[in-house]
Design a protein around this motif. Sequence first.
Motif, mmCIF file in Angstrom:
data_model
loop_
_atom_site.group_PDB
_atom_site.id
_atom_site.type_symbol
_atom_site.label_atom_id
_atom_site.label_comp_id
_atom_site.label_asym_id
_atom_site.label_seq_id
_atom_site.Cartn_x
_atom_site.Cartn_y
_atom_site.Cartn_z
ATOM 1 N N SER A 1 0.810 -1.224 0.000
ATOM 2 C CA SER A 1 0.000 0.000 0.000
ATOM 3 C C SER A 1 0.837 1.265 0.000
ATOM 4 O O SER A 1 0.289 2.363 0.110
ATOM 5 C CB SER A 1 -0.902 -0.006 1.245
ATOM 6 O OG SER A 1 -0.109 -0.128 2.418
ATOM 7 N N ARG B 1 -0.097 4.311 -2.596
ATOM 8 C CA ARG B 1 -1.275 5.131 -2.297
ATOM 9 C C ARG B 1 -0.980 6.167 -1.222
ATOM 10 O O ARG B 1 -1.376 7.332 -1.334
ATOM 11 C CB ARG B 1 -2.448 4.241 -1.865
ATOM 12 C CG ARG B 1 -3.734 5.004 -1.650
ATOM 13 C CD ARG B 1 -4.835 4.114 -1.072
ATOM 14 N NE ARG B 1 -5.123 2.946 -1.892
ATOM 15 C CZ ARG B 1 -6.157 2.134 -1.677
ATOM 16 N NH1 ARG B 1 -6.988 2.366 -0.654
ATOM 17 N NH2 ARG B 1 -6.354 1.088 -2.450
ATOM 18 N N SER C 1 -7.543 -8.223 -3.779
ATOM 19 C CA SER C 1 -8.623 -7.538 -3.065
ATOM 20 C C SER C 1 -8.664 -6.044 -3.379
ATOM 21 O O SER C 1 -9.680 -5.394 -3.127
ATOM 22 C CB SER C 1 -8.464 -7.740 -1.555
ATOM 23 O OG SER C 1 -7.309 -7.072 -1.065
ATOM 24 N N GLN C 2 -7.574 -5.490 -3.937
ATOM 25 C CA GLN C 2 -7.499 -4.058 -4.193
ATOM 26 C C GLN C 2 -7.463 -3.699 -5.677
ATOM 27 O O GLN C 2 -7.758 -2.570 -6.043
ATOM 28 C CB GLN C 2 -6.244 -3.468 -3.516
ATOM 29 C CG GLN C 2 -6.196 -3.654 -2.011
ATOM 30 C CD GLN C 2 -7.314 -2.936 -1.302
ATOM 31 O OE1 GLN C 2 -7.731 -1.848 -1.711
ATOM 32 N NE2 GLN C 2 -7.816 -3.526 -0.217
ATOM 33 N N PHE D 1 -2.104 -3.986 -10.172
ATOM 34 C CA PHE D 1 -2.298 -3.488 -8.800
ATOM 35 C C PHE D 1 -1.693 -2.099 -8.642
ATOM 36 O O PHE D 1 -2.295 -1.213 -8.006
ATOM 37 C CB PHE D 1 -1.662 -4.472 -7.825
ATOM 38 C CG PHE D 1 -1.576 -3.962 -6.411
ATOM 39 C CD1 PHE D 1 -2.695 -3.929 -5.593
ATOM 40 C CD2 PHE D 1 -0.370 -3.500 -5.901
ATOM 41 C CE1 PHE D 1 -2.609 -3.452 -4.289
ATOM 42 C CE2 PHE D 1 -0.277 -3.030 -4.598
ATOM 43 C CZ PHE D 1 -1.398 -3.000 -3.796
ATOM 44 N N SER E 1 -3.900 0.496 -10.239
ATOM 45 C CA SER E 1 -5.086 0.711 -9.406
ATOM 46 C C SER E 1 -4.760 1.577 -8.195
ATOM 47 O O SER E 1 -5.540 2.454 -7.808
ATOM 48 C CB SER E 1 -5.661 -0.636 -8.950
ATOM 49 O OG SER E 1 -6.073 -1.425 -10.046
ATOM 50 N N GLU E 2 -3.608 1.345 -7.580
ATOM 51 C CA GLU E 2 -3.196 2.137 -6.428
ATOM 52 C C GLU E 2 -2.944 3.592 -6.823
ATOM 53 O O GLU E 2 -3.289 4.521 -6.080
ATOM 54 C CB GLU E 2 -1.949 1.532 -5.797
ATOM 55 C CG GLU E 2 -2.203 0.236 -5.053
ATOM 56 C CD GLU E 2 -3.113 0.446 -3.855
ATOM 57 O OE1 GLU E 2 -2.671 0.979 -2.835
ATOM 58 O OE2 GLU E 2 -4.309 0.074 -3.968
ATOM 59 N N ARG F 1 -6.390 5.275 -7.234
ATOM 60 C CA ARG F 1 -7.017 5.577 -5.945
ATOM 61 C C ARG F 1 -6.252 6.678 -5.208
ATOM 62 O O ARG F 1 -6.846 7.501 -4.512
ATOM 63 C CB ARG F 1 -7.099 4.317 -5.100
ATOM 64 C CG ARG F 1 -8.090 3.292 -5.644
ATOM 65 C CD ARG F 1 -8.342 2.182 -4.637
ATOM 66 N NE ARG F 1 -9.359 1.253 -5.128
ATOM 67 C CZ ARG F 1 -9.110 0.129 -5.781
ATOM 68 N NH1 ARG F 1 -7.854 -0.207 -6.025
ATOM 69 N NH2 ARG F 1 -10.080 -0.664 -6.194
ATOM 70 N N SER G 1 -8.904 2.815 4.560
ATOM 71 C CA SER G 1 -9.334 2.587 3.178
ATOM 72 C C SER G 1 -9.029 1.176 2.721
ATOM 73 O O SER G 1 -9.539 0.730 1.673
ATOM 74 C CB SER G 1 -8.667 3.603 2.240
ATOM 75 O OG SER G 1 -7.264 3.397 2.168
ATOM 76 N N TYR G 2 -8.189 0.449 3.456
ATOM 77 C CA TYR G 2 -7.876 -0.941 3.129
ATOM 78 C C TYR G 2 -8.701 -1.924 3.952
ATOM 79 O O TYR G 2 -8.478 -3.124 3.888
ATOM 80 C CB TYR G 2 -6.391 -1.220 3.349
ATOM 81 C CG TYR G 2 -5.509 -0.615 2.296
ATOM 82 C CD1 TYR G 2 -5.225 -1.291 1.127
ATOM 83 C CD2 TYR G 2 -4.948 0.650 2.471
ATOM 84 C CE1 TYR G 2 -4.417 -0.738 0.155
ATOM 85 C CE2 TYR G 2 -4.132 1.209 1.516
ATOM 86 C CZ TYR G 2 -3.877 0.508 0.361
ATOM 87 O OH TYR G 2 -3.072 1.080 -0.614
#
Length: 241
Positions: free
Chosen positions: A59, A62, A136-137, A171, A174-175, A178, A239-240
Amino acid sequence: MKRLSLAIILLAFAAGAALAQAAGAPAEAPGPISGRLVQTFALLTALSLAPLLLVMATSFTRFLVAFSFLRSGLGLQGAPANLVLIALSLFMTAYVMAPTLDQAWRDGVSPLIENRIGEKEAFEAAAKPLRAFMLSQVRDRDLQLFSDLAAEQLKIVKRDEADLRVLMPAFLISELRRGFEIGFLIILPFLVIDMIVAIVVMSMGMMMLPPSVLSLPLKVLFFVLIDGWSLLAGSLVRSYG
């Protein structure tokens, strides 16, 4: 910081285990010297890429993007320093990734160190929780994009069986998305303050006074009064959830 060190070990343990076994073998063991040199080179390469892979599979991205938007919104160029933002992002990453890293260590690295499983089995066991976290993200659209760009043998048949070479860039994209979405929400109130101050300055006829001179302390005061650091850090970690 201990969990971050474990994550780096997770990403490099396969090559390290192979080198350890080669080094511990007796002198008369078969195998050319060039094979050991290749193993040493693989270990050094894995160790050099481990921090990069750590960023791509956690993470961290992000958090760092959100904090960068915050600093830009406040109008501060050097405060907080990059080192402070990176350190804060790393510690928050450790909080978010703690269950994943613990499971990867328990299922993959620890049995490998105790010689209960081989390198291939250890890699698969350690990668399983990381894969579950990324799945999952990641957005389906980003996953499909890199599946379409990949070679035929890497194309996704089942989402849960996506190859890491496809899953990791999807991934990361996507990060980033977001992170930019969160950054927009962060920067919006500061933009409103800038606009209000600019309108007031213009209406008072003070053309020679830069609006940023007045808006900067107001934005800092606003951020401090709402306890912005605590609010932002807590929201990013949740947020996770």
